[in-house]
Design a protein around this motif. Structure first.
Motif, PDB file in Angstrom:
ATOM      1  N   GLY A 199     -47.343-141.129  77.411  1.00  0.00           N
ATOM      2  CA  GLY A 199     -46.921-141.576  78.727  1.00  0.00           C
ATOM      3  C   GLY A 199     -47.663-142.822  79.165  1.00  0.00           C
ATOM      4  N   GLY A 200     -46.933-143.834  79.630  1.00  0.00           N
ATOM      5  CA  GLY A 200     -47.523-145.088  80.070  1.00  0.00           C
ATOM      6  C   GLY A 200     -47.670-146.127  78.978  1.00  0.00           C
ATOM      7  N   GLN A 201     -47.514-145.743  77.735  1.00  0.00           N
ATOM      8  CA  GLN A 201     -47.684-146.683  76.626  1.00  0.00           C
ATOM      9  C   GLN A 201     -46.439-147.544  76.470  1.00  0.00           C
ATOM     10  N   GLY A 241     -38.297-137.281  75.872  1.00  0.00           N
ATOM     11  CA  GLY A 241     -39.058-138.032  76.853  1.00  0.00           C
ATOM     12  C   GLY A 241     -38.220-138.927  77.735  1.00  0.00           C
ATOM     13  N   SER A 242     -38.845-139.975  78.251  1.00  0.00           N
ATOM     14  CA  SER A 242     -38.192-140.918  79.153  1.00  0.00           C
ATOM     15  C   SER A 242     -38.860-142.271  78.980  1.00  0.00           C
ATOM     16  N   VAL A 243     -38.061-143.340  78.903  1.00  0.00           N
ATOM     17  CA  VAL A 243     -38.618-144.681  78.753  1.00  0.00           C
ATOM     18  C   VAL A 243     -37.953-145.633  79.734  1.00  0.00           C
ATOM     19  N   LEU A 244     -38.694-146.675  80.071  1.00  0.00           N
ATOM     20  CA  LEU A 244     -38.213-147.732  80.953  1.00  0.00           C
ATOM     21  C   LEU A 244     -38.073-149.006  80.141  1.00  0.00           C
ATOM     22  N   LEU A 245     -36.885-149.621  80.174  1.00  0.00           N
ATOM     23  CA  LEU A 245     -36.675-150.900  79.509  1.00  0.00           C
ATOM     24  C   LEU A 245     -37.138-152.035  80.412  1.00  0.00           C
ATOM     25  N   LEU A 300     -36.404-156.109  72.346  1.00  0.00           N
ATOM     26  CA  LEU A 300     -36.497-155.224  73.491  1.00  0.00           C
ATOM     27  C   LEU A 300     -37.942-154.750  73.661  1.00  0.00           C
ATOM     28  N   ARG A 301     -38.335-154.534  74.916  1.00  0.00           N
ATOM     29  CA  ARG A 301     -39.639-153.952  75.201  1.00  0.00           C
ATOM     30  C   ARG A 301     -39.433-152.687  76.030  1.00  0.00           C
ATOM     31  N   VAL A 302     -40.159-151.625  75.692  1.00  0.00           N
ATOM     32  CA  VAL A 302     -40.008-150.351  76.380  1.00  0.00           C
ATOM     33  C   VAL A 302     -41.380-149.848  76.821  1.00  0.00           C
ATOM     34  N   ARG A 303     -41.378-149.027  77.864  1.00  0.00           N
ATOM     35  CA  ARG A 303     -42.588-148.344  78.321  1.00  0.00           C
ATOM     36  C   ARG A 303     -42.238-146.874  78.553  1.00  0.00           C
ATOM     37  N   ALA A 304     -43.057-145.989  78.043  1.00  0.00           N
ATOM     38  CA  ALA A 304     -42.792-144.556  78.175  1.00  0.00           C
ATOM     39  C   ALA A 304     -43.163-144.078  79.577  1.00  0.00           C
TER      40      ALA A 304
END
Length: 242
Positions: free
Chosen positions: A177-179, A196-200, A223-227
C-alpha cells in the motif's frame, strides 16, 4: 498517447456452463462483440470459478498459447497421459501448436478460481506444456516473453517461459500500500488488477478484476500506478497492438 476506457470486472460478459462461472474480458460465445475481439495477439483473458469437481471436459485447441494463473483452490490439468495439479504460485503454460486435447477440473473439496489468457500463437509450433513456480514477495516477477522481448536479467529461480508469439511479454507486479511503480513502455500495454486497488497517474482508480488497455504512439511513454491497498497486477506488453 491514447488510453482506452477502463474495463471494469463487474461489466464483463459472463457464462455459466455446469459448475462453472466465467467472466470474459474479450468477446466470447453468445456475447459476441466485434469491437472487442483482441488486444494485439491477446484474444482471451477469462476469470473462471469451478465448483468442486467441476470444470472443462476434454476439448481441443490449436494455434494458441494458453497461460493460466491460479488464484485459489487447485486445478487438475490433463493432456494425453500427463496430469498435474496447478495451485496458486504456479504459472501454467500450454502451446497448442498444431492441436492438443486437454481438460481442467477443480481438485479437492473447494472451488478453484483462476485467470486464463490466450495468445494467437504459431500454428506449426510444437505442442509444449510447462509450469513455473513464481516466488512470493513484493516487486517484479518476469513470467513469460517471446525471445525478442526477454529482459536482460532474468531471475534464476524463475527463468520465465519462452513464448512462440513474437513481440509479447508478461510480467507480474506486487506492490505494498502506497508504493508506486512505472509500468513497461511499449506500443501496447494491458494491465489486469488481480487483487487490491491502484491509482493511475490520470486519477483513474482500478479495483480487483478491472483492467486497462493502453496504446502509445511514442516508445518512451509509460503508465505510472500507485497502490491504494496492497496490489497484484498482471501486465502484458506488446510491440504490435493490431
Amino acid at each position: 498517447m491514447t488510453t482506452s476506457p477502463v474495463r471494469r470486472g463487474r461489466e464483463r460478459a459472463t457464462s455459466r456452463p455446469d459448475g462453472v462461472f466465467s467472466r470474459h474480458a474479450f468477446s466470447a460465445g453468445a456475447a459476441y462483440d466485434p469491437d472487442n475481439v483482441a488486444f494485439g495477439p491477446l484474444v482471451a483473458l477469462d476469470e473462471h470459478v469451478l465448483a468442486a469437481g467441476a470444470g472443462f471436459a476434454d476439448h481441443r485447441h490449436a494455434g494458441i498459447e494458453i497461460i493460466t494463473w491460479p488464484l485459489s483452490g487447485a486445478v487438475t490439468h490433463r493432456s494425453g497421459d500427463a496430469e498435474s495439479p496447478v495451485t496458486p504460485g504456479t504459472l501454467q503454460y500450454l502451446a497448442a501448436g498444431g492441436g492438443v486435447t486437454h481438460s481442467e477440473t477443480a481438485l479437492g473439496p473447494a472451488p478453484a478460481r483462476f485467470l486464463q489468457m490466450w495468445l494467437v500463437g504459431v500454428a506449426d509450433a510444437p505442442v509444449r506444456y510447462e509450469r513455473r513456480d513464481v516466488p512470493p514477495g513484493l516487486g517484479w516477477r518476469h513470467l513469460a516473453a517471446s525471445p525478442d522481448r526477454r529482459p536482460e536479467v532474468v531471475e534464476p529461480e524463475l527463468g520465465g517461459i519462452v513464448l512462440d508469439r513474437s513481440g509479447a511479454r508478461l510480467d507480474l507486479l506486487r506492490l505494498r500500500g502506497g508504493q508506486a511503480a512505472q509500468l513497461p513502455a511499449a506500443p501496447g500495454v494491458l494491465v489486469h488488477l488481480v487483487t487490491g486497488s491502484v491509482l493511475l497517474a490520470n486519477g483513474t482508480v482500478l479495483e480487483a478484476s478491472d483492467s486497462i488497455r493502453w496504446r502509445s504512439a511514442r516508445s518512451g511513454d509509460a503508465l505510472r500506478v500507485r497502490a491504494r491497498r496492497p496490489a497484484e497486477l498482471l501486465i502484458w506488453s506488446f510491440t504490435d497492438t493490431g
